[in-house]
Structures are given as structure tokens and as C-alpha cells.
Design an enzyme around this catalytic site. Structure first.
Site, PDB file in Angstrom:
ATOM      1  N   SER A  73      11.949   6.332  13.980  1.00 26.63           N
ATOM      2  CA  SER A  73      10.757   5.821  14.659  1.00 26.63           C
ATOM      3  C   SER A  73      11.161   5.476  16.087  1.00 26.63           C
ATOM      4  CB  SER A  73      10.220   4.580  13.924  1.00 26.63           C
ATOM      5  OG  SER A  73       9.762   4.917  12.636  1.00 26.63           O
ATOM      6  N   LEU A  74      11.005   6.422  16.982  1.00 27.65           N
ATOM      7  CA  LEU A  74      11.522   6.275  18.351  1.00 27.65           C
ATOM      8  C   LEU A  74      10.541   5.507  19.241  1.00 27.65           C
ATOM      9  CD1 LEU A  74      13.961   7.131  20.115  1.00 27.65           C
ATOM     10  CD2 LEU A  74      12.578   9.084  20.846  1.00 27.65           C
ATOM     11  N   HIS A  75       9.415   6.141  19.563  1.00 31.07           N
ATOM     12  CA  HIS A  75       8.271   5.521  20.230  1.00 31.07           C
ATOM     13  C   HIS A  75       8.489   5.125  21.685  1.00 31.07           C
ATOM     14  CE1 HIS A  75       6.872   5.626  16.198  1.00 31.07           C
ATOM     15  NE2 HIS A  75       7.613   4.622  15.799  1.00 31.07           N
ATOM     16  N   SER A 113      12.745   7.055   6.807  1.00 32.23           N
ATOM     17  CA  SER A 113      12.410   6.755   8.193  1.00 32.23           C
ATOM     18  C   SER A 113      12.887   5.353   8.542  1.00 32.23           C
ATOM     19  CB  SER A 113      10.898   6.864   8.408  1.00 32.23           C
ATOM     20  OG  SER A 113      10.561   6.491   9.735  1.00 32.23           O
ATOM     21  N   CYS A 121      -1.222   6.562   9.679  1.00 28.02           N
ATOM     22  CA  CYS A 121       0.060   5.997  10.087  1.00 28.02           C
ATOM     23  C   CYS A 121      -0.149   4.717  10.898  1.00 28.02           C
ATOM     24  CB  CYS A 121       0.824   7.025  10.925  1.00 28.02           C
ATOM     25  SG  CYS A 121       2.454   6.477  11.424  1.00 28.02           S
ATOM     26  N   GLU A 125       0.821  -1.202   0.000  1.00 34.29           N
ATOM     27  CA  GLU A 125       0.000   0.000   0.000  1.00 34.29           C
ATOM     28  C   GLU A 125       0.862   1.262   0.000  1.00 34.29           C
ATOM     29  OE1 GLU A 125      -2.854  -0.246   3.174  1.00 34.29           O
ATOM     30  OE2 GLU A 125      -3.675  -2.132   2.456  1.00 34.29           O
ATOM     31  N   CYS A 162       2.213  -1.766  15.337  1.00 37.67           N
ATOM     32  CA  CYS A 162       2.060  -1.517  13.900  1.00 37.67           C
ATOM     33  C   CYS A 162       1.368  -2.686  13.212  1.00 37.67           C
ATOM     34  CB  CYS A 162       3.431  -1.273  13.265  1.00 37.67           C
ATOM     35  SG  CYS A 162       3.361  -0.930  11.488  1.00 37.67           S
ATOM     36  N   CYS A 210       3.767   8.614   0.940  1.00 36.93           N
ATOM     37  CA  CYS A 210       4.356   7.642   1.867  1.00 36.93           C
ATOM     38  C   CYS A 210       4.558   6.334   1.103  1.00 36.93           C
ATOM     39  CB  CYS A 210       3.435   7.442   3.063  1.00 36.93           C
ATOM     40  SG  CYS A 210       4.091   6.339   4.324  1.00 36.93           S
ATOM     41  N   CYS A 269       6.865  -6.525   6.776  1.00 32.04           N
ATOM     42  CA  CYS A 269       7.982  -5.951   7.521  1.00 32.04           C
ATOM     43  C   CYS A 269       8.545  -7.012   8.449  1.00 32.04           C
ATOM     44  CB  CYS A 269       7.550  -4.724   8.321  1.00 32.04           C
ATOM     45  SG  CYS A 269       8.922  -3.895   9.161  1.00 32.04           S
ATOM     46  N   CYS A 283       7.212  -4.382  15.027  1.00 34.42           N
ATOM     47  CA  CYS A 283       6.924  -3.430  16.099  1.00 34.42           C
ATOM     48  C   CYS A 283       5.521  -3.709  16.635  1.00 34.42           C
ATOM     49  CB  CYS A 283       7.036  -1.996  15.587  1.00 34.42           C
ATOM     50  SG  CYS A 283       8.724  -1.551  15.075  1.00 34.42           S
TER      51      CYS A 283
END
Length: 410
Positions: free
Chosen positions: A254-256, A232, A378, A120, A151, A137, A144, A148
Site C-alpha cells: 500500500s504505497l499511496h 498486502s 476499497c 467485514e 482509510c 478480501c 486497524c 492511514c
């Protein structure tokens, strides 16, 4: 103009470039869409042509969105006939597109042979002080590998990396969507910004992503400013250092989470490259700064998870963590997906978190949620992955077990 562009691209550009001149009549055609200028120059030289032909063809492909060699009028008829026999210009097949009421656009592309997998891509329009902005994006992998915990993409597992043509094809198609009914001579590029923030970890598909970004920056292709191309990453430290040597684009992290214990849970790659190593890599990236560089700061992406990473102490930890790193902080309200183990932080909690960071001198913004009515926000990019990791299967079993516990307790 040929509309055959909406067909799946499975050609590996680098292999194709090396083998193209010796192709037989029955061999698979070489897809020129994903070739960077050096790759295309070599391709034409191997054909016995002058390398300046590469720039001519790239302009037709990426600036006028032409896929029919017969329309490339500044190229000799003999060469056009040759290209028609051995080459093609194919973006991934669009199997679905949806336009949000807020102007956001989402495409679902089929990649690979047969039914293939689905990835996508999302385009987000906005107005800012520079005028109208269209940010795309882009996905870099089918699924992936990093998983995470917040996500939805990661819950689909992982199949493979996207090719250069499949990556740059997303940008090609987004631009073409505005130009399809416009005469060739009047066409112009519409997408102003690109963020490599879609499905996948870009730095784990390094070569293809690097060459795709080079095409984005190339004046013979999209001619984008290096400040308007952002990669990113979740924190693949060695590749951040390599990226600093190879190209000048903006970097987002991408810290989070603001401590290693929590980040190990939310972003598992932190177990391999903990925060101390990640921040040091970002500082080295900034240290490669030059005139008119995109490396003025690092963008920090931080998804706000209710009761998980949104407490005042987390804001204080972030202040300490980033005190020596030029950065801009982007707080992202969590976008739930089915069976997500987290909730979205309250608006008041997010605003309070932002105020703490702003009072400490940081530029801190709250991202406006866009495209959630078409699952384009997101963290909501899912696609359809022929998962070779079996993670999706394991996730479904875990959800089923949790649902069974809830039913038995109810």
C-alpha cells in the site's frame, strides 16, 4: 448438515491445541476450523490418535464444508463421538450480508463475546483470461492500528487481532455461501483468489495470518495456488523479511505516496519505515524467488487522491522509486466515506497518470470500483470496533469541530 456454524468463535487455536486433551465436560470446546495441518496433527496425536486423521478432518471442513462430525463417514464412530464432546467447527457469526448488483458480496461478522465487534469481508467476482475469478478480501484485525488518513477503517480505531479461526472462517463462509444448498458430495471450492487487504494490517497479526495462509495453500484444505494468495502491507519492514523466510505468497504494498514527506502524512508507519527501507525490503522479498514462486513481482497499490498525490511529478517520482523493483502498479480511485478529507482524482487525471507509467515500461492498471453501492469498495470497510485506542472518539470530535467552523462561517 448442522447450521450452528454461524456462531462466534473466540477460541485461540494454539492455546486450544495444547489444552484440548485435558478438557473437562464443562470446558470450552476446541474450534478445529482455524488449525493448520501441523497444529491439527499435534492435536490428534495428543488425543492418542494417528496424525493422518488431521488430513481427513481438514478435507471435511474446508473442501466439503461439513461442521457435523456425524457426517464424517471415513472416521470411526468412536472417534466421532469423542470429537463431538470436545470439539466444534465454528466460523464467526454472520450478522449481515449484502449482495451488490455487480455481483460483489459483503459479509459483516461478529467476533468476540457478547455483542462483540464487527468486521467485514468482501468477495469480488470478475472474468479474466483464466476464466471466472472470485477474489475474497479478508480482514485480519478488528479495526486497524495504523490510521492511514484516507482509510475509513483506520478511523474506527483498533481493538484486537483476529484469531486463526476468525480469519480462515471468512474464507470458509464465502465458499459455503455458494454451497449451502448443494449436496455434500457435490460441493466444491468457489473462491479462486484471496487478498489479505481487508480491515487491519496483516503483518501486525503475523502468526495468525501466516497459519491461515498455510491453510489456504494446503492441499488438504483449499489447495490454492501461491500466486493466488496475496498479502498486502502498509510497510512493516521487519515482518516483510520474516514473511520471505516463512511462506511463498504474492506481496502487495500500500504505497499511496512517492516521497517520504507525503507518505508520512498519508501512511504514518512511513515515519518508522521510510520508503528507502520499504523498497529495499521488497527487493529482498523478490530475491527469495524460486521455481514457480509467487514472488515474480510486487503489486503496488496507489489510491488516487485529488490534488494530493496525482500530479505529473508524483508519477515521475514513482518511476524513479520503482525502477529497480519488478512491480505491477494498481491505481485505485479513492472511495469517499463520510467526512473524508480527500476527494477522488478525476478520470482524466488518473488516465494521464497511468499513461506516464505505462510509457515508462510499467504494467499499470486502473482498478474498477466494485461494490460501492453496498460500501464494499476499497477503503470503505468500517465494521464496528470496540475501540481501545480512542481514535474513533477523537475523529468524531475533530469532525464535529470542523462542522462547527463551517456552520459559523456560513
Amino acid at each position: 448438515m448442522s447450521t450452528e456454524v454461524l456462531a462466534a468463535s473466540a477460541t485461540d487455536v494454539q492455546q486450544a491445541s495444547a489444552s484440548a486433551p485435558a478438557q473437562s465436560a464443562t470446558a470450552e470446546k476446541v474450534n478445529l476450523l482455524g488449525m493448520s495441518r501441523p497444529q491439527m496433527e499435534k492435536f490428534f496425536e495428543d488425543l492418542g490418535e494417528k496424525k493422518f486423521r488431521a488430513g481427513q478432518v481438514m478435507k471435511w471442513i474446508h473442501q466439503f464444508f461439513v461442521t457435523d462430525f456425524a457426517e464424517m463417514t471415513n472416521i470411526s464412530g468412536k472417534l466421532r463421538e469423542k470429537l463431538e464432546k470436545i470439539c466444534e467447527i465454528k466460523a464467526p457469526e454472520v450478522v449481515h450480508k449484502n449482495y451488490s448488483k455487480d455481483g460483489t458480496r459483503k459479509w459483516v461478522f461478529r467476533v468476540g463475546d457478547g455483542e462483540g465487534s464487527l468486521v467485514e469481508t468482501v468477495l469480488i467476482p470478475a472474468e479474466d483470461k483464466t476464466g471466472s475469478r472470485k477474489t475474497l478480501c479478508i480482514s485480519s484485525q478488528v479495526g486497524c492500528a495504523l490510521d492511514c488518513s484516507f482509510c475509513s477503517t483506520g478511523k474506527q480505531g483498533f481493538q484486537r487481532d483476529l484469531t486463526q479461526a476468525e480469519i480462515i472462517g471468512q474464507l470458509w463462509m464465502a465458499n459455503y455461501s455458494y454451497m449451502e444448498d448443494v449436496p455434500v458430495i457435490e460441493r466444491e471450492r468457489s473462491v479462486t483468489n484471496v487478498v489479505m487487504m481487508g480491515m487491519g494490517e496483516p503483518l501486525l497479526n503475523y502468526d495468525a495470518v501466516l497459519n491461515a495462509m498455510r491453510i489456504m495453500l494446503d492441499d488438504f484444505a483449499y489447495g490454492m495456488s501461491k500466486r493466488r494468495v496475496t498479502l498486502s502491507t502498509s510497510g512493516v519492514v521487519p515482518k516483510i523479511d520474516q514473511l520471505a523466510q516463512d511462506i511463498d505468497v504474492a506481496l502487495a504494498i500500500s504505497l499511496h505516496a512517492t516521497n517520504n514527506e507525503l507518505r508520512d502524512e498519508l501512511v504514518p508507519i512511513n515515519k518508522k519505515y521510510p520508503l528507502e527501507q520499504l523498497i529495499a525490503a521488497c527487493q529482498r522479498y523478490i530475491g527469495k524467488d524460486g521455481n514457480e514462486s509467487a514472488r515474480k513481482h510486487v503489486t503496488i497499490e496507489y489510491v488516487m487522491l485529488d490534488g494530493v498525490n496525482d500530479h505529473p511529478e508524483h508519477a515521475q517520482q514513482m518511476i524513479k522509486l520503482l525502477k529497480n523493483l519488478p512491480s505491477k502498479i494498481n491505481l485505485i480511485p479513492f472511495n469517499p466515506f463520510p467526512h473524508a478529507p480527500y476527494g477522488r482524482s478525476s478520470r482524466n487525471r488518473i488516465i494521464s497518470f497511468q499513461k506516464t507509467l505505462s510509457d515508462a515500461g510499467f504494467v499499470c492498471t486502473i482498478r474498477q470500483t466494485r461494490g460501492d453501492d453496498i460500501d464494499a469498495a476499497c477503503g470503505q470497510l468500517v465494521g464496528q470496533v470496540a475501540d481501545r485506542t480512542r481514535r474513533a472518539e477523537q475523529w468524531k470530535k475533530k469532525v464535529a469541530a470542523q462542522n462547527e467552523i463551517i456552520r459559523s462561517q456560513g
